[in-house]
Scaffold this motif. Sequence first.
Motif, short mmCIF file in Angstrom:
data_model
loop_
_atom_site.label_atom_id
_atom_site.label_comp_id
_atom_site.label_asym_id
_atom_site.label_seq_id
_atom_site.Cartn_x
_atom_site.Cartn_y
_atom_site.Cartn_z
N LEU A 105 -30.97 -43.08 10.02
CA LEU A 105 -32.07 -44.57 10.35
C LEU A 105 -33.22 -44.93 10.28
O LEU A 105 -34.44 -45.24 9.35
CB LEU A 105 -31.09 -46.00 9.64
CG LEU A 105 -29.61 -45.57 9.20
CD1 LEU A 105 -28.76 -47.03 9.94
CD2 LEU A 105 -29.60 -45.51 7.68
N ASP A 106 -33.44 -44.09 11.27
CA ASP A 106 -34.93 -44.76 12.08
C ASP A 106 -35.56 -43.52 11.27
O ASP A 106 -37.33 -43.70 11.02
CB ASP A 106 -34.51 -43.90 13.78
CG ASP A 106 -33.99 -44.80 14.34
OD1 ASP A 106 -34.27 -45.74 13.74
OD2 ASP A 106 -33.67 -44.26 15.19
N ALA A 107 -35.45 -42.57 11.11
CA ALA A 107 -35.79 -41.48 10.06
C ALA A 107 -36.63 -41.91 8.79
O ALA A 107 -38.10 -41.96 8.75
CB ALA A 107 -35.83 -40.06 10.73
N VAL A 108 -35.25 -42.65 8.31
CA VAL A 108 -35.93 -42.76 6.95
C VAL A 108 -36.86 -44.52 6.92
O VAL A 108 -37.60 -44.12 6.32
CB VAL A 108 -34.41 -43.72 6.62
CG1 VAL A 108 -35.08 -44.67 4.93
CG2 VAL A 108 -33.33 -41.87 6.34
N LYS A 109 -36.65 -45.22 8.08
CA LYS A 109 -37.32 -46.35 8.70
C LYS A 109 -39.00 -46.40 8.47
O LYS A 109 -39.47 -46.30 8.69
CB LYS A 109 -36.68 -47.52 9.60
CG LYS A 109 -37.60 -48.51 9.18
CD LYS A 109 -36.78 -49.36 10.57
CE LYS A 109 -38.29 -50.42 10.61
NZ LYS A 109 -37.30 -52.01 11.67
N ARG A 110 -38.79 -44.95 9.74
CA ARG A 110 -40.64 -44.22 10.09
C ARG A 110 -41.26 -43.76 8.15
O ARG A 110 -42.25 -43.84 8.68
CB ARG A 110 -40.02 -43.01 11.17
CG ARG A 110 -40.25 -43.51 12.24
CD ARG A 110 -40.82 -42.47 13.61
NE ARG A 110 -39.68 -41.33 13.80
CZ ARG A 110 -38.67 -41.35 13.61
NH1 ARG A 110 -37.87 -42.50 14.30
NH2 ARG A 110 -37.82 -40.27 13.88
N ALA A 111 -40.07 -43.17 7.60
CA ALA A 111 -40.86 -42.31 6.90
C ALA A 111 -41.14 -43.93 5.33
O ALA A 111 -42.14 -43.34 4.82
CB ALA A 111 -39.90 -41.46 5.88
#
Length: 159
Positions: A141-147
């Motif tokens: 979820l952190d990676a998706v939010k950053r992207a």
Amino acid sequence: MNASETSDAMLPVPSARSSSGSTPVPILVADDDDAIREALRLVLEDAGYPVVEATMATDALAHLQAATRSHVVLLDWMLPDITASLLQTIEQETTSGSLRQHGIVLLTAAHPSRLSDEERRLIAATCLGTLTKPFDIGVLLDAVKRAATRLSAASYTGA
């Protein structure tokens, strides 16, 4: 499980909606493993993201070429019809190409040392990040939010 124990399944999932209430960036999950694709879809939908799915790189490419909005793409490295071909197609586009509007997060079970120099170069040139399977839901979820944040900022600035 007693009341003092927790698991990822019981933790609250952060919402994809921004404080301004804008619609979240859609997510394309491209993975040929039905169980992984379904699990990712459920987690992402629970977090408030609209999700579309693809089982082949060619299906993912067709969806991205037709998309009118930027997508975060969770892309499995080992799709049956060669993920590297999709990344090469994206890399060949100019910075203003329609495929460059999307942000790719690569999902792989391969340790980076098992990839060739050319594969590592291609990933670095086309992907916003890489997640090694298995990965924690919070990390996903952190990676998706950053992207998604990066895509939103790029579309806001016209980049």
